[in-house]
Enzyme design. Structure first.
Site, PDB file in Angstrom:
ATOM      1  N   SER A  42       0.804  -1.226   0.000  1.00 43.66           N
ATOM      2  CA  SER A  42       0.000   0.000   0.000  1.00 43.66           C
ATOM      3  C   SER A  42       0.834   1.271   0.000  1.00 43.66           C
ATOM      4  O   SER A  42       0.312   2.350  -0.273  1.00 43.66           O
ATOM      5  CB  SER A  42      -0.950   0.011   1.202  1.00 43.66           C
ATOM      6  OG  SER A  42      -0.228   0.154   2.412  1.00 43.66           O
ATOM      7  N   LYS A 119       1.048   4.443   7.043  1.00 45.27           N
ATOM      8  CA  LYS A 119       0.518   5.269   5.952  1.00 45.27           C
ATOM      9  C   LYS A 119       1.170   6.649   6.021  1.00 45.27           C
ATOM     10  O   LYS A 119       1.885   6.982   6.962  1.00 45.27           O
ATOM     11  CB  LYS A 119      -1.006   5.432   6.069  1.00 45.27           C
ATOM     12  CG  LYS A 119      -1.799   4.143   6.137  1.00 45.27           C
ATOM     13  CD  LYS A 119      -1.844   3.394   4.832  1.00 45.27           C
ATOM     14  CE  LYS A 119      -2.682   2.121   4.967  1.00 45.27           C
ATOM     15  NZ  LYS A 119      -2.676   1.305   3.721  1.00 45.27           N
TER      16      LYS A 119
END
Length: 278
Positions: A42, A119
């Site tokens: 991701s 993230k």
């Protein structure tokens, strides 16, 4: 003449040494750095599956999430950070806290599952975040974007889960070249980083997210392959992340394995030793 220690004394000393070592390691991991192995794609191309790094826990101060979770499925051991430091989980504050900056790559606890995620910090408290036609808007202004060619990787199984990458040029056969569009994104404040895109999808077109006070909005750099704050927690996403759930900032990759295990040293990527994270 010194008396020779008995077998029982030797065993006791060994146990004490192990206990002391574990206590020291636990204190070090709680207060300073936590190891983290990247499990998914991701955050490509900033982070690859198999990158091993240490999370700087001193960057944002301390909360209940700073305590380590210990999970060893093989023996049924599951000790969560809340089991150790749950008494600190109350008012969404931090001890010796410092404000994170937009663009930081952050490890945090999922607000519902407690799983550790990594993230990029996109939205600060009070911000308005929206995606329009694949472009990120912050407080009504589009971020800077510059085309940067294609990101290429082999269509092959990756990491311990042996998952295959998603490609913009699908279908791609085994061993073929998987392509993704590559851009340089510039956030308010000047942080520049690479983002990847596969094609238009639901997460490229959103409503306006109003980031609450004491919370943050996160997104993956591999924009079309990331479960992040664009999805609500009830829909399998991350939603808004409370301040107290931040664990620390990822600053540098120590080494990286392209194989099924980080112990397979012959699969380590020679170009990623001590690589800085931007």
């Amino acid at each position: 003449m010194t008396a020779k220690p008995t077998a029982g004394q030797s065993i006791l000393e060994t146990v004490k040494t192990i206990v002391y070592a574990l206590l020291i390691a636990g204190v070090f991991r709680t207060l300073f750095f936590q190891p983290f192995w990247i499990p998914s794609g991701s955050m490509k191309e900033t982070l690859f599956i198999g990158d091993f790094l240490f999370v700087n826990k001193m960057a944002y101060g301390y909360s209940y999430a700073s305590c380590p979770s210990v999970r060893i499925g093989a023996i049924g051991l599951n000790i969560d950070a809340e089991d150790i430091c749950g008494f600190l989980d109350s008012d969404n504050s931090r001890l010796l806290g410092s404000d994170p900056e937009r663009g930081d790559v952050v490890v945090f606890r999922h607000p519902v599952s407690g799983t550790d995620y990594i993230k990029r910090l996109i939205g600060l408290p009070g911000d308005k975040i929206q995606m329009k036609e694949g472009v990120l808007f912050i407080n009504g202004e589009a971020v800077g974007l510059e085309d940067a060619g294609n990101f290429e990787e082999a269509m092959a199984p990756q990491g311990p889960q042996r998952s295959y990458p998603r490609c913009e040029n699908q279908p791609v056969g085994q061993g073929g070249t998987c392509l993704k569009s590559r851009q340089i994104e510039t956030l308010p404040g000047g942080n520049k980083h690479v983002i990847l895109n596969i094609g238009r999808q639901t997460s490229d077109h959103t409503g306006v997210f109003h980031v609450p006070e004491g919370h943050f909005f996160f997104m993956g750099d591999n924009r079309d392959n990331s479960s992040d704050s664009r999805l609500a927690q009830t829909a399998g996403g991350v939603g808004f992340v409370p301040l107290e759930n931040l664990i620390g900032r990822a600053d540098r990759i120590m080494f990286s394995s392209s194989g099924r295990s980080m112990l397979f040293f012959w699969t380590w990527r020679s170009d990623r030793y001590f690589k800085g994270i931007n």
